[in-house]
Scaffold this motif. Structure first.
Motif, PDB file in Angstrom:
ATOM      1  N   LEU A  99     -43.557 -61.144 -64.500  1.00 38.67           N
ATOM      2  CA  LEU A  99     -45.080 -61.163 -64.858  1.00 38.67           C
ATOM      3  C   LEU A  99     -46.047 -60.610 -64.069  1.00 38.67           C
ATOM      4  CD1 LEU A  99     -44.512 -65.085 -65.417  1.00 38.67           C
ATOM      5  CD2 LEU A  99     -44.367 -63.321 -67.274  1.00 38.67           C
ATOM      6  N   VAL A 100     -46.545 -59.519 -64.502  1.00 41.51           N
ATOM      7  CA  VAL A 100     -47.315 -58.624 -63.630  1.00 41.51           C
ATOM      8  C   VAL A 100     -48.928 -59.036 -64.091  1.00 41.51           C
ATOM      9  CG1 VAL A 100     -47.902 -56.410 -63.076  1.00 41.51           C
ATOM     10  CG2 VAL A 100     -45.623 -56.898 -63.463  1.00 41.51           C
ATOM     11  N   GLU A 101     -49.754 -59.507 -63.119  1.00 38.68           N
ATOM     12  CA  GLU A 101     -50.808 -59.787 -63.274  1.00 38.68           C
ATOM     13  C   GLU A 101     -51.821 -59.419 -62.217  1.00 38.68           C
ATOM     14  OE1 GLU A 101     -54.282 -60.748 -64.582  1.00 38.68           O
ATOM     15  OE2 GLU A 101     -52.760 -61.045 -66.210  1.00 38.68           O
ATOM     16  N   SER A 102     -52.866 -58.949 -62.303  1.00 34.66           N
ATOM     17  CA  SER A 102     -53.715 -58.574 -61.152  1.00 34.66           C
ATOM     18  C   SER A 102     -54.557 -59.550 -60.861  1.00 34.66           C
ATOM     19  CB  SER A 102     -54.770 -57.354 -61.561  1.00 34.66           C
ATOM     20  OG  SER A 102     -55.591 -57.634 -62.816  1.00 34.66           O
ATOM     21  N   LEU A 103     -54.997 -60.667 -61.686  1.00 35.28           N
ATOM     22  CA  LEU A 103     -56.055 -61.706 -61.315  1.00 35.28           C
ATOM     23  C   LEU A 103     -55.235 -63.011 -60.747  1.00 35.28           C
ATOM     24  CD1 LEU A 103     -58.432 -61.842 -64.261  1.00 35.28           C
ATOM     25  CD2 LEU A 103     -58.750 -60.742 -62.191  1.00 35.28           C
ATOM     26  N   ALA A 104     -55.540 -63.395 -59.474  1.00 31.77           N
ATOM     27  CA  ALA A 104     -54.902 -64.160 -58.723  1.00 31.77           C
ATOM     28  C   ALA A 104     -54.876 -65.852 -59.293  1.00 31.77           C
ATOM     29  CB  ALA A 104     -55.600 -64.312 -57.412  1.00 31.77           C
ATOM     30  N   LYS A 105     -56.018 -65.830 -59.943  1.00 34.56           N
ATOM     31  CA  LYS A 105     -56.189 -67.343 -60.560  1.00 34.56           C
ATOM     32  C   LYS A 105     -55.197 -67.622 -61.896  1.00 34.56           C
ATOM     33  CE  LYS A 105     -59.855 -66.600 -64.188  1.00 34.56           C
ATOM     34  NZ  LYS A 105     -61.068 -66.764 -64.621  1.00 34.56           N
ATOM     35  N   ARG A 106     -54.871 -66.380 -62.578  1.00 34.12           N
ATOM     36  CA  ARG A 106     -54.118 -66.368 -63.430  1.00 34.12           C
ATOM     37  C   ARG A 106     -52.656 -66.626 -62.829  1.00 34.12           C
ATOM     38  NH1 ARG A 106     -56.652 -61.761 -67.140  1.00 34.12           N
ATOM     39  NH2 ARG A 106     -58.102 -62.876 -67.987  1.00 34.12           N
ATOM     40  N   CYS A 107     -52.386 -65.795 -61.956  1.00 36.72           N
ATOM     41  CA  CYS A 107     -50.973 -65.804 -61.172  1.00 36.72           C
ATOM     42  C   CYS A 107     -50.818 -67.295 -60.772  1.00 36.72           C
ATOM     43  CB  CYS A 107     -50.892 -65.019 -59.992  1.00 36.72           C
ATOM     44  SG  CYS A 107     -51.047 -63.271 -60.664  1.00 36.72           S
ATOM     45  N   ARG A 108     -51.715 -68.182 -60.528  1.00 39.78           N
ATOM     46  CA  ARG A 108     -51.509 -69.729 -59.898  1.00 39.78           C
ATOM     47  C   ARG A 108     -51.170 -70.341 -61.433  1.00 39.78           C
ATOM     48  NH1 ARG A 108     -56.152 -68.527 -56.999  1.00 39.78           N
ATOM     49  NH2 ARG A 108     -57.292 -69.539 -58.800  1.00 39.78           N
ATOM     50  N   PHE A 109     -51.560 -70.061 -62.254  1.00 35.94           N
ATOM     51  CA  PHE A 109     -51.245 -70.918 -63.497  1.00 35.94           C
ATOM     52  C   PHE A 109     -49.746 -70.336 -63.845  1.00 35.94           C
ATOM     53  CE2 PHE A 109     -50.363 -70.288 -68.169  1.00 35.94           C
ATOM     54  CZ  PHE A 109     -50.167 -71.567 -68.507  1.00 35.94           C
ATOM     55  N   LEU A 110     -49.477 -69.177 -64.060  1.00 34.10           N
ATOM     56  CA  LEU A 110     -48.372 -68.568 -64.172  1.00 34.10           C
ATOM     57  C   LEU A 110     -47.276 -69.047 -63.328  1.00 34.10           C
ATOM     58  CD1 LEU A 110     -49.224 -64.723 -64.796  1.00 34.10           C
ATOM     59  CD2 LEU A 110     -48.538 -66.439 -66.671  1.00 34.10           C
ATOM     60  N   SER A 111     -47.517 -69.044 -61.894  1.00 35.95           N
ATOM     61  CA  SER A 111     -46.467 -69.679 -60.957  1.00 35.95           C
ATOM     62  C   SER A 111     -46.181 -71.119 -61.336  1.00 35.95           C
ATOM     63  CB  SER A 111     -46.987 -69.624 -59.697  1.00 35.95           C
ATOM     64  OG  SER A 111     -47.155 -68.322 -59.147  1.00 35.95           O
ATOM     65  N   GLU A 112     -47.054 -71.959 -61.608  1.00 34.94           N
ATOM     66  CA  GLU A 112     -47.135 -73.406 -62.323  1.00 34.94           C
ATOM     67  C   GLU A 112     -45.975 -73.604 -63.145  1.00 34.94           C
ATOM     68  OE1 GLU A 112     -48.114 -76.664 -60.717  1.00 34.94           O
ATOM     69  OE2 GLU A 112     -48.973 -75.145 -58.923  1.00 34.94           O
ATOM     70  N   VAL A 113     -46.190 -72.719 -63.976  1.00 35.97           N
ATOM     71  CA  VAL A 113     -45.507 -72.909 -65.415  1.00 35.97           C
ATOM     72  C   VAL A 113     -43.957 -72.513 -64.975  1.00 35.97           C
ATOM     73  CG1 VAL A 113     -44.965 -72.203 -67.964  1.00 35.97           C
ATOM     74  CG2 VAL A 113     -47.287 -72.567 -66.926  1.00 35.97           C
ATOM     75  N   VAL A 114     -43.803 -71.277 -64.270  1.00 34.91           N
ATOM     76  CA  VAL A 114     -42.440 -70.818 -63.797  1.00 34.91           C
ATOM     77  C   VAL A 114     -41.847 -71.991 -62.946  1.00 34.91           C
ATOM     78  CG1 VAL A 114     -41.260 -68.985 -62.152  1.00 34.91           C
ATOM     79  CG2 VAL A 114     -43.073 -68.470 -63.906  1.00 34.91           C
ATOM     80  N   GLY A 115     -42.372 -72.555 -62.288  1.00 38.40           N
ATOM     81  CA  GLY A 115     -41.824 -73.445 -61.202  1.00 38.40           C
ATOM     82  C   GLY A 115     -41.682 -74.688 -61.864  1.00 38.40           C
ATOM     83  N   GLU A 116     -42.340 -75.322 -62.725  1.00 38.24           N
ATOM     84  CA  GLU A 116     -42.176 -76.770 -63.519  1.00 38.24           C
ATOM     85  C   GLU A 116     -40.877 -76.552 -64.633  1.00 38.24           C
ATOM     86  OE1 GLU A 116     -44.250 -79.754 -66.516  1.00 38.24           O
ATOM     87  OE2 GLU A 116     -45.449 -78.919 -64.864  1.00 38.24           O
ATOM     88  N   LEU A 117     -41.198 -75.223 -65.363  1.00 34.62           N
ATOM     89  CA  LEU A 117     -40.234 -75.332 -66.114  1.00 34.62           C
ATOM     90  C   LEU A 117     -38.641 -74.493 -65.522  1.00 34.62           C
ATOM     91  CD1 LEU A 117     -42.395 -74.113 -69.403  1.00 34.62           C
ATOM     92  CD2 LEU A 117     -41.506 -76.348 -68.648  1.00 34.62           C
ATOM     93  N   GLU A 118     -38.505 -74.154 -64.473  1.00 38.17           N
ATOM     94  CA  GLU A 118     -37.458 -73.531 -63.898  1.00 38.17           C
ATOM     95  C   GLU A 118     -37.094 -72.351 -64.598  1.00 38.17           C
ATOM     96  OE1 GLU A 118     -34.619 -76.406 -63.293  1.00 38.17           O
ATOM     97  OE2 GLU A 118     -35.810 -77.668 -61.959  1.00 38.17           O
ATOM     98  N   LEU A 119     -38.024 -71.382 -64.868  1.00 30.08           N
ATOM     99  CA  LEU A 119     -37.833 -70.192 -65.586  1.00 30.08           C
ATOM    100  C   LEU A 119     -37.293 -68.979 -64.755  1.00 30.08           C
ATOM    101  CD1 LEU A 119     -41.030 -70.219 -67.683  1.00 30.08           C
ATOM    102  CD2 LEU A 119     -38.697 -71.033 -68.325  1.00 30.08           C
ATOM    103  N   PRO A 120     -36.585 -68.320 -65.365  1.00 27.52           N
ATOM    104  CA  PRO A 120     -36.007 -66.992 -64.659  1.00 27.52           C
ATOM    105  C   PRO A 120     -37.264 -65.762 -64.875  1.00 27.52           C
ATOM    106  CG  PRO A 120     -35.243 -67.001 -67.060  1.00 27.52           C
ATOM    107  CD  PRO A 120     -36.075 -68.366 -66.723  1.00 27.52           C
TER     108      PRO A 120
END
Length: 188
Positions: free
Chosen positions: A78-99
């Motif tokens: 997941l390639v994203e230049s905005l850090a605030k969006r990256c925080r959201f993405l990281s939360e979803v990836v972590g909670e759902l244990e996504l590859p």
């Protein structure tokens, strides 16, 4: 399906705090956004490694990661230049244990080798090809979700790129198209 439902819940929650998607997006999440993203799998059913450029709120990247979750060797970048969006993405990836791996960087800086590169609502195709060039040069195939201007964008892109590409009708929008790029080289 439970992961898609939870992703939608998290998106709605975070959207209230940081405006990840437009106000009307949640009302058409399933019919427009989830389906739009999920349809890419049918075009590359054997692909395990993906890069989603300018992923924003995770469309299509998080949907792809959810669908690939139980496939051995699957990885979505997941390639994203905005850090605030990256925080959201990281939360979803972590909670759902996504590859999936979140990369806080500009798309064109990517040095990631993948089978597929995708983007949705990032830029017009001529500019998007520049962002995707590092991935395409490494042999990735591009699947770019586009709207009704897809044909004109493809024609414009062909003025500066040699493309082996087709347009595929979208399942989620009668006017939408997917630009399927098998190869792209600068120049005519």
């Amino acid at each position: 399906m439970a992961d898609l439902v939870r992703y939608r819940e998290m998106l709605e929650d975070w959207n209230g705090r940081m405006n990840l998607v437009g106000p009307s997006a949640m009302a058409v999440f399933w019919s427009r956004h989830a389906l739009d993203s999920a349809q890419l799998i049918r075009l590359a059913p054997d692909a395990l490694t993906w890069a989603d450029l300018g992923t924003g709120a995770g469309l299509p990247g998080l949907v792809l990661a959810i669908l690939l979750k139980n496939r051995e060797g699957a990885q979505v970048h997941l390639v994203e230049s905005l850090a605030k969006r990256c925080r959201f993405l990281s939360e979803v990836v972590g909670e759902l244990e996504l590859p999936a791996t979140v990369h806080n960087m500009r798309a064109e800086e990517g040095k990631i080798a993948v089978q597929m590169v995708t983007a949705r609502a990032v830029a017009a195709l001529p500019k998007l090809l520049g962002f995707a060039e590092p991935y395409l040069k490494r042999g990735a195939r591009g699947l770019f979700l586009k709207g009704q201007a897809a044909e004109s964008e493809l024609a414009e892109a062909r003025q500066g790129w040699r493309l082996d590409a087709d347009l595929v009708h979208s399942l989620s929008d009668p006017d939408g198209r997917i630009v399927d790029i098998r190869s792209a080289k600068r120049g005519r």
